[in-house]
Design an enzyme around this catalytic site. Structure first.
Site, PDB file in Angstrom:
ATOM      1  N   ARG A 240       0.821  -1.221   0.000  1.00 31.87           N
ATOM      2  CA  ARG A 240       0.000   0.000   0.000  1.00 31.87           C
ATOM      3  C   ARG A 240       0.851   1.267   0.000  1.00 31.87           C
ATOM      4  O   ARG A 240       0.416   2.329  -0.477  1.00 31.87           O
ATOM      5  CB  ARG A 240      -0.988  -0.007   1.178  1.00 31.87           C
ATOM      6  CG  ARG A 240      -1.924   1.182   1.137  1.00 31.87           C
ATOM      7  CD  ARG A 240      -3.128   1.064   2.042  1.00 31.87           C
ATOM      8  NE  ARG A 240      -3.948   2.263   1.898  1.00 31.87           N
ATOM      9  CZ  ARG A 240      -5.162   2.414   2.384  1.00 31.87           C
ATOM     10  NH1 ARG A 240      -5.722   1.431   3.067  1.00 31.87           N
ATOM     11  NH2 ARG A 240      -5.829   3.531   2.202  1.00 31.87           N
ATOM     12  N   HIS A 251       3.538  16.108   0.556  1.00 30.43           N
ATOM     13  CA  HIS A 251       3.106  16.486   1.913  1.00 30.43           C
ATOM     14  C   HIS A 251       4.050  17.536   2.513  1.00 30.43           C
ATOM     15  O   HIS A 251       3.600  18.424   3.258  1.00 30.43           O
ATOM     16  CB  HIS A 251       3.079  15.252   2.820  1.00 30.43           C
ATOM     17  CG  HIS A 251       1.869  14.371   2.598  1.00 30.43           C
ATOM     18  ND1 HIS A 251       1.703  13.166   3.252  1.00 30.43           N
ATOM     19  CD2 HIS A 251       0.774  14.524   1.816  1.00 30.43           C
ATOM     20  CE1 HIS A 251       0.548  12.625   2.873  1.00 30.43           C
ATOM     21  NE2 HIS A 251      -0.024  13.417   2.000  1.00 30.43           N
TER      22      HIS A 251
END
Ligand SMILES: O=C(O)C(=O)C[C@@H](O)[C@H](O)[C@H](O)COP(=O)(O)O
Ligand SMILES: [Zn+2]
Length: 359
Positions: A240, A251
Site C-alpha cells: 500500500r 506532503h
C-alpha cells in the site's frame, strides 16, 4: 449512461463503490446505507450550496444533524475533529449511528476520523463530491487530521460501509479541483499500470472536457486499482505504501505552505515529478519515462515545479516526519519507470536535497 461498481472485498467490512450519475438523488440507497436512528452529515459550505438538499432529504429531518464546515485543507484540524465529536455527543449518537461525509478529501478524512473514534468506531458512509475524493480518499479507509508539524499525522484506518460517487457533481467542480483529482488518477498508471497511463495520454482532452464516459471509466479504473491494493494490504504493511508515490515530497510542500498553498493533488503532482527525477538521477527510471510523466502532468494543467520561496532544508525536515520512515531513516517511494514503483530506504540526504534545490 454507464454505471460502474467496484467492490472492496474485506470480509465482514466489505463494501461497494458505486460510480455514476444521479446517485445523490437515489434517496432509497442513501437511506439504506445509514440504518440507525442518528445520522451526522458532514459537509463544507461550498458543497452545501450545490448538493446538500437532496442528501438531507434522503435521510429525513427527524434523525439528521448537519455540520457545515468552512472549506479548505486548513480546516482538517484536531479542533474541527473535536467539534464533530461534540456534535455526536450532543445529539446522543449511539453505536448504531452513522457519519456521512458529503464532500472532498478534507471532509471525508475529518468525518471518517470522527466515525473511527466515536465510541471506538461507528458506521461511516462516503459521498465524495470531488474527483480526488472519488478516485482516492473516499476509498480504503485512511482517515486523519493534519498537524502544523505534518500532514495526516493523527488518524486511523476505518473503512466506509458504502461509497456513492455521483459523477453529475463533477459538472460544477472548479477546473483546478478537477486537475488535482487527475493527479491521483495518473498516479495509478505511473505506479502500476502503463496501459492505463497510455489510455490517459490518449484521453487527456476528453477528461479535461469532462466527457462523461471517459471520466466514469477513469474513476472506475482508479478505484479498481486502489481496491486491489487495499484488499491485499489494508493497513500499509507493504504494497500500500506505493500509493504514496509523490506524497513524501508533496506532503512536505503542503506542510511548509501551512496547508493553504497548493491543493493536495497539485502537491502530489509536483512530488511525483521530484520522485521521478530522483529516481532518474539514481539510475532507477528511464529519463524518457520521466519526460512522459511531466508531459501528462503539464497537459492536465498541474504544476510541475516546487512553488517559489520554499526552503529545501525546511522541506527535507518535513520529510523526516513522514509515516513511512523507520528508525529515523527516510523511506521513499521511487520509480522504476511507467507502471513500476518501489519503496527504497537509505537514499542519501544530499541526493534528496539536490532534487529539492533544483525544484
Ligand atoms: O490510500 C493510501 O494509502 C494513499 O496513500 C493514498 C494517498 O493518495 C492519500 O493522499 C492518503 O491520504 C495519504 O496517506 P498518508 O498515509 O500518506 O497520510
Ligand atoms: Zn493523495
Amino acid at each position: 449512461m454507464t454505471q460502474h461498481s467496484v467492490d472492496v472485498a474485506l470480509g465482514a467490512r466489505s463494501y461497494s463503490i458505486r460510480i455514476g450519475p444521479g446517485l445523490l438523488r437515489d434517496a432509497e440507497a442513501l437511506a439504506a446505507a445509514a440504518p440507525g436512528r442518528h445520522v451526522l452529515l458532514v459537509t463544507d459550505a461550498n458543497v452545501a450550496r450545490h448538493h446538500l438538499a437532496p442528501v438531507q432529504a434522503a435521510f429525513g429531518e427527524r434523525r439528521l444533524e448537519t455540520c457545515v464546515l468552512p472549506p479548505g485543507e486548513q480546516e482538517k484540524t484536531l479542533a474541527r475533529f473535536g467539534e464533530l465529536i461534540g456534535r455526536l455527543a450532543d445529539m446522543g449518537a449511539s453505536r448504531d449511528a452513522t457519519v456521512v461525509a458529503l464532500g472532498g478529501g478534507v471532509v471525508g478524512d475529518l468525518a471518517g476520523f470522527a466515525a473511527a473514534t466515536w465510541m471506538r468506531g461507528i458506521r461511516f458512509v462516503q459521498v465524495p463530491t470531488t474527483l480526488l475524493a472519488m478516485v482516492d480518499s473516499s476509498v480504503g479507509g485512511k482517515t486523519a487530521v493534519d498537524l502544523p508539524q505534518g500532514k495526516n499525522l493523527v488518524g486511523a484506518f476505518h473503512q466506509p460501509a458504502a461509497v456513492f460517487a455521483d459523477t453529475d457533481v463533477l459538472a460544477t467542480l472548479p477546473a483546478r479541483e478537477l486537475a488535482a483529482g487527475l493527479a491521483e488518477v495518473l498516479k495509478y498508471g505511473a505506479i502500476g499500470d502503463a496501459g492505463f497511463f497510455a489510455w490517459l495520454e490518449r484521453h487527456m482532452e476528453a477528461l479535461l472536457a469532462r466527457e462523461p464516459t471517459a471520466v466514469a471509466e477513469a474513476i472506475a479504473r482508479s478505484c479498481a486499482h486502489k481496491a486491489g491494493v487495499v484488499v491485499r494490504d489494508e493497513t500499509e504493511q507493504g504494497e500500500r505504501a506505493l500509493l504514496n508515490f509523490g506524497h513524501t515530497f508533496g506532503h512536505a510542500i503542503e506542510t511548509e505552505q501551512g496547508y493553504g498553498g497548493l491543493l493536495h493533488g497539485e502537491a502530489v503532482a509536483v512530488g511525483m515529478l521530484l520522485a521521478a527525477e530522483l529516481s532518474a538521477r539514481l539510475g532507477l527510471a528511464p529519463a524518457a519515462d520521466r519526460t512522459r510523466l511531466e508531459a501528462l502532468v503539464a497537459g492536465f494543467g498541474l504544476p510541475v515545479r516546487i512553488p517559489p520561496g520554499l526552503d529545501p532544508d525546511a522541506l527535507l525536515r518535513h520529510m523526516r516526519l513522514d509515516k513511512k520512515n523507520r528508525s529515523g531513516a527516510l523511506r521513499l517511494v521511487l520509480w522504476r519507470g511507467l507502471g513500476r514503483a518501489e519503496v527504497v530506504e537509505g537514499v542519501e540526504d544530499a541526493a534528496v536535497r539536490a532534487v529539492l534545490a533544483a525544484g
